[in-house]
Design a protein around this motif. Structure first.
Motif, PDB file in Angstrom:
ATOM      1  N   UNK A  20       0.852  -1.198   0.000  1.00  0.00           N
ATOM      2  CA  UNK A  20       0.000   0.000   0.000  1.00  0.00           C
ATOM      3  C   UNK A  20       0.881   1.239   0.000  1.00  0.00           C
ATOM      4  N   UNK A  21       0.408   2.301  -0.605  1.00  0.00           N
ATOM      5  CA  UNK A  21       1.229   3.520  -0.634  1.00  0.00           C
ATOM      6  C   UNK A  21       1.356   4.176   0.748  1.00  0.00           C
ATOM      7  N   UNK A  22       0.422   3.877   1.638  1.00  0.00           N
ATOM      8  CA  UNK A  22       0.468   4.453   2.990  1.00  0.00           C
ATOM      9  C   UNK A  22      -0.376   3.584   3.909  1.00  0.00           C
ATOM     10  N   UNK A  82       3.719   7.046   5.458  1.00  0.00           N
ATOM     11  CA  UNK A  82       4.135   6.608   4.112  1.00  0.00           C
ATOM     12  C   UNK A  82       4.784   5.233   4.175  1.00  0.00           C
ATOM     13  N   UNK A  83       4.705   4.516   3.052  1.00  0.00           N
ATOM     14  CA  UNK A  83       5.279   3.172   2.986  1.00  0.00           C
ATOM     15  C   UNK A  83       6.769   3.209   3.238  1.00  0.00           C
ATOM     16  N   UNK A  84       7.259   2.177   3.944  1.00  0.00           N
ATOM     17  CA  UNK A  84       8.699   2.067   4.200  1.00  0.00           C
ATOM     18  C   UNK A  84       9.314   1.034   3.279  1.00  0.00           C
ATOM     19  N   UNK A  85      10.013   0.051   3.879  1.00  0.00           N
ATOM     20  CA  UNK A  85      10.768  -0.905   3.060  1.00  0.00           C
ATOM     21  C   UNK A  85       9.866  -1.856   2.263  1.00  0.00           C
ATOM     22  N   UNK A  86      10.399  -2.296   1.132  1.00  0.00           N
ATOM     23  CA  UNK A  86       9.715  -3.297   0.308  1.00  0.00           C
ATOM     24  C   UNK A  86       9.998  -4.689   0.859  1.00  0.00           C
ATOM     25  N   UNK A  87       8.999  -5.575   0.743  1.00  0.00           N
ATOM     26  CA  UNK A  87       9.151  -6.955   1.206  1.00  0.00           C
ATOM     27  C   UNK A  87       8.813  -7.878   0.039  1.00  0.00           C
TER      28      UNK A  87
END
Lengths: 159, 389
Positions: free
Chosen positions: A50-52, A59-64
């Motif tokens: 999600x963007x947030x 706000x979005x942090x690290x990608x998984x």
């Protein structure tokens, strides 16, 4: 009063095009590579990303990254398909009966709707007995992937 | 201090199937409003209505801003027309908005119109599908009945609910719809007949699904002063509120109706209700799929979670029971779209006024509850508590 009436028919045929944003763009591009991406927003994790965070607007942090394995939270077996619906961007929409599942990918804080399949097709009546809430499922990828949620054809039981 | 607000009038039309309908939509509205004015009597006319709250769902009527084409709201006399659109709950939301504006002192007499939103759409699923987010959910063609399937299969797997349990609560609605002149399906289906009907969307059977109806419903709300002047049986709004769930369907876990539970706690507190089963005399809950009633019993704190079937088997929520529910037949027997969410409130008010058919009238009902659910994907709930003098 005669009860007579004419019926007036009309059709709305309208075109739309809307940006999907960076987060969802990267998600669907990951699907092309058989990657099910998610992300972390504060303390919560989301697959799909999600963007947030909807609770804090953080706000979005690290990608998984995950292989898309998940668990079934709820499901339904559809025995009658709506007649008037055209699904323009899906080549392989299943014939009835088919199963829709609510799937929690990789412990995500929010679920995803997708098709469930891989059960005995000769006996659809027995499907509800075979599907358990909490059962593990994995994605079955389409050979032809274009960056679409249906690059995953369906989810099947992990056994 | 907010002013007291009462429902003083209920308007209805006959209800039929959309296929058999031969009335034009403003003709239906005109007849519905006429019947509400006649219900109040005492010389109340269209020009006395200061504002109209029109409730609808995006796209269902096949025209942009459908209220603009309705010339039956007294616009020539200067009536203000507002549109409220929260999908299937729009009727409930419009009543809440009208209640607030009368309580706030801006208007004294307001009409809430629940449009027969299913009249024009050839296949409602076409429109529902445009309500889904295009990227993640739209490709799966989700409609209301699929949501219903998710909720009810989860309930079933949690509590071991049987097909008979679901048929039982459906039969309760069908039985009472026979006595409701404003119900659409009045066949009185029995448990056996319901179990004989095919599964459409597991675990929901055909006779546990609402019909597509035409017809409409409206309410007239008034300030205390006007209500005392115009009615001998005003039904006061004790408390009313609404709540929003997630937009994406997949974001829910489908275990019961947690948002309705949260809403009920708030509304009960405002109305001073601590033991709903003891203190409420009549309830209308939104049951387009019969089994929803069980999840609503849980959320409304009428029983321990999962014990809804026991309440129905013991007759607690039937006529003569402690808290009769949906003696109109509910949305299960008549669903003309948004009108159905107004109808839940109308039916509760009629019960409290003592104005329904004798065969289904609850004696001395004083406190009532009305609920609506919709969204178009079940995003919203509204809840109201009514009380008569």
């Amino acid at each position: 009063m005669t009860g007579r009436t004419i019926k007036k028919e009309w059709t709305l045929d309208l075109d739309f095009s809307a940006p999907m944003g960076e987060t969802y763009t990267r998600f669907v591009e990951g699907l092309k590579e058989k990657m099910f991406l998610g992300n972390r927003c504060g303390e919560r994790t989301f697959f799909p990303p999600k963007p947030f965070c909807d609770r804090t607007l953080e706000a979005a942090g690290e990608w998984l990254q995950s292989d898309g394995t998940g668990t079934v939270e709820a499901f339904t077996v559809i025995h009658e398909k709506s007649k008037g619906v055209v699904f323009p961007d899906t080549e392989h929409f299943p014939e009835v009966p088919y199963i829709l599942g609510v799937i929690r990918i990789n412990g995500s804080d929010q679920c995803l709707i997708h098709f469930l399949s891989g059960f005995d097709n000769d006996d659809p009546q027995a499907w509800p007995e075979k599907i358990q809430v909490g059962m593990a499922v994995r994605p079955v990828w389409s050979e032809k992937r274009s960056g679409h949620i249906l690059d995953i054809k369906y989810f099947e039981p992990c056994e | 201090m907010p002013r007291k607000v009462a429902v003083i009038g209920v308007g209805n039309t006959t209800y039929t199937s959309v296929k058999k309908e031969n009335r034009e939509r403003s003709e239906i509205a005109g007849a519905c409003i006429r019947s509400a004015l006649d219900f109040v009597g005492r010389g109340l006319s269209l020009s006395d209505i200061e504002a109209v709250y029109y409730s609808t769902v995006d796209g269902f009527e096949g025209v942009q801003r459908p209220e603009r084409s309705m010339d039956c709201f007294g616009q020539s006399a200067g009536t203000a027309v507002f549109t409220v659109n929260t999908g299937g709950t729009a009727g409930g939301s419009a009543i809440k908005d009208a209640y607030h504006i009368v309580a706030g002192g801006l208007y004294d007499i307001v009409l809430v119109y629940g449009c027969c939103t299913l009249l024009a759409a050839v296949d409602v699923q076409q429109i529902l599908n445009t309500a889904s987010p295009p990227l993640i959910e739209k490709p799966f063609g989700i409609g209301a009945v699929h949501l219903g399937g998710f909720y009810l299969s989860r309930y079933q797997s949690e509590y071991g609910t049987t097909a008979e349990d679901f048929a039982l609560v459906a039969a309760k609605s069908h039985k009472h719809a026979v006595n409701n002149q404003y119900a659409h399906v009045r066949r009185g289906y029995t448990v056996e007949q319901i179990l004989d009907s095919p599964v459409i969307c597991h675990p929901i059977r055909l006779r546990e699904i609402c019909p597509v109806s035409s017809g409409s419903c409206c309410l007239i709300l008034a300030s205390e002063e006007k209500a005392r002047e115009l009615s001998d049986t005003p039904v006061w709004i004790k408390a009313m509120s609404c709540i929003s769930d997630t937009y994406l369907v997949g974001y829910r876990d489908f275990l019961g109706f947690p948002m309705l539970k949260k809403l009920a706690q708030k509304v009960y507190q405002e109305a001073g209700i601590t033991k709903p089963l003891e203190e409420i005399d009549y309830a209308e809950v939104f049951n387009p799929f019969a089994g929803f009633e069980y999840l609503q019993y849980d959320a409304l704190d009428l029983c321990k979670e999962g014990e809804g079937p026991k309440l129905v088997r013991e007759g607690v929520t039937d006529l003569g029971g402690k808290l009769p529910v949906n003696l109109s037949g509910g949305t299960l027997c008549t669903n003309s779209g948004v009108a159905a969410s107004v109808t839940r409130h109308a039916e509760t008010c009629l019960q409290l006024m003592g104005r329904v058919e004798e065969e289904r009238q609850v004696k001395d009902a004083r406190v009532g509850l009305a609920h609506s659910w919709g969204g178009p994907m079940g995003q919203f709930n509204t809840l109201a508590i009514f009380e008569r003098d």
